[in-house]
Write an enzyme that holds these catalytic residues in place. Sequence first.
Site, PDB file in Angstrom:
ATOM      1  N   ILE A 104       2.397  -5.011   8.213  1.00 33.55           N
ATOM      2  CA  ILE A 104       3.817  -4.668   8.271  1.00 33.55           C
ATOM      3  C   ILE A 104       4.002  -3.157   8.135  1.00 33.55           C
ATOM      4  O   ILE A 104       3.466  -2.546   7.205  1.00 33.55           O
ATOM      5  CB  ILE A 104       4.594  -5.394   7.155  1.00 33.55           C
ATOM      6  CG1 ILE A 104       4.419  -6.908   7.295  1.00 33.55           C
ATOM      7  CG2 ILE A 104       6.068  -5.026   7.191  1.00 33.55           C
ATOM      8  CD1 ILE A 104       5.003  -7.693   6.138  1.00 33.55           C
TER       9      ILE A 104
ATOM     10  N   MET B 193       0.844  -1.198   0.000  1.00 31.02           N
ATOM     11  CA  MET B 193       0.000   0.000   0.000  1.00 31.02           C
ATOM     12  C   MET B 193       0.878   1.246   0.000  1.00 31.02           C
ATOM     13  O   MET B 193       1.723   1.410   0.888  1.00 31.02           O
ATOM     14  CB  MET B 193      -0.904   0.015   1.231  1.00 31.02           C
ATOM     15  CG  MET B 193      -1.842  -1.171   1.330  1.00 31.02           C
ATOM     16  SD  MET B 193      -2.786  -1.177   2.880  1.00 31.02           S
ATOM     17  CE  MET B 193      -1.505  -1.705   4.030  1.00 31.02           C
TER      18      MET B 193
ATOM     19  N   GLY C 156       1.260   4.146   4.655  1.00 32.77           N
ATOM     20  CA  GLY C 156       1.995   3.440   3.614  1.00 32.77           C
ATOM     21  C   GLY C 156       2.650   2.194   4.179  1.00 32.77           C
ATOM     22  O   GLY C 156       3.459   2.278   5.101  1.00 32.77           O
ATOM     23  N   SER C 157       2.323   1.029   3.669  1.00 33.80           N
ATOM     24  CA  SER C 157       2.779  -0.194   4.336  1.00 33.80           C
ATOM     25  C   SER C 157       2.474  -1.419   3.483  1.00 33.80           C
ATOM     26  O   SER C 157       2.320  -1.317   2.272  1.00 33.80           O
ATOM     27  CB  SER C 157       2.076  -0.306   5.699  1.00 33.80           C
ATOM     28  OG  SER C 157       0.702  -0.013   5.548  1.00 33.80           O
ATOM     29  N   ARG C 158       2.334  -2.576   4.150  1.00 34.52           N
ATOM     30  CA  ARG C 158       2.133  -3.830   3.439  1.00 34.52           C
ATOM     31  C   ARG C 158       1.376  -4.822   4.317  1.00 34.52           C
ATOM     32  O   ARG C 158       1.501  -4.792   5.546  1.00 34.52           O
ATOM     33  CB  ARG C 158       3.500  -4.405   3.052  1.00 34.52           C
ATOM     34  CG  ARG C 158       3.446  -5.659   2.205  1.00 34.52           C
ATOM     35  CD  ARG C 158       4.839  -6.012   1.761  1.00 34.52           C
ATOM     36  NE  ARG C 158       5.204  -7.370   2.094  1.00 34.52           N
ATOM     37  CZ  ARG C 158       6.450  -7.817   2.127  1.00 34.52           C
ATOM     38  NH1 ARG C 158       7.456  -7.009   1.868  1.00 34.52           N
ATOM     39  NH2 ARG C 158       6.704  -9.066   2.417  1.00 34.52           N
TER      40      ARG C 158
END
Length: 231
Positions: free
Chosen positions: A158, A101, A188-190
Amino acid sequence: MSLADTIRNTLVPIHREGYRFIAGFAVGSVILGLVWEPLFWIGLLLTAWCAYFFRDPPRITPVDDRLVIAPADGIVSSVGPALPPPELGLSGEMTRVSVFMNVFSCHINRAPVRGRISLIEHRPGRFLNADLDKASTENERNSLIIESPHGPVAVVQIAGLVARRILCWAEAPGEISVGERFGLIRFGSRVDVYLPREARPRVAIGQVSVGGETIIAEFGSDAPPPFVRVS
């Protein structure tokens, strides 16, 4: 359709977690505008981005125990075998699907399957670029194990370079429905999903994922992974 219905269908709901951030950006914009007018307009753009970041649109989720649904909006960055985080106690390789993301993605996280949440584990760590493969084991993360009809499914939130706060509203033990909102990551990440090896991926690296709607894998199918065509 009336004008009121049109406006209602056009405006996207904002998650309550974003209210204080949007208010902070708005107040900051006014203060900066008192210093120098162009700063107000820059702040106004940032306020609009903040509201866009915390959007929480309704999603239409396919309800079928054979299907695994995307946990987040973003780009599929990894599909294939991988070892789950050691703190989950899951042995052997599983099928991992990762969704990255960026700061323009909707960051609401949703359950990929239905079942009972048997474990929630938070681990501190680094803040590497979440698009890197080693971020799965080195970055700060929050993991859930969902006991689905097809076995344990792990969902790992994450953190990334900019993301410094992982929110998880789910509780263990507890039941969760497929597509149900369970968390959010700022900014902003995963999200990684670890599936039993018999699950067949239904997405390809680089594909756009829609949280709560895109089918990322399927149980009980002998069909091979999809071919990719760039057009």
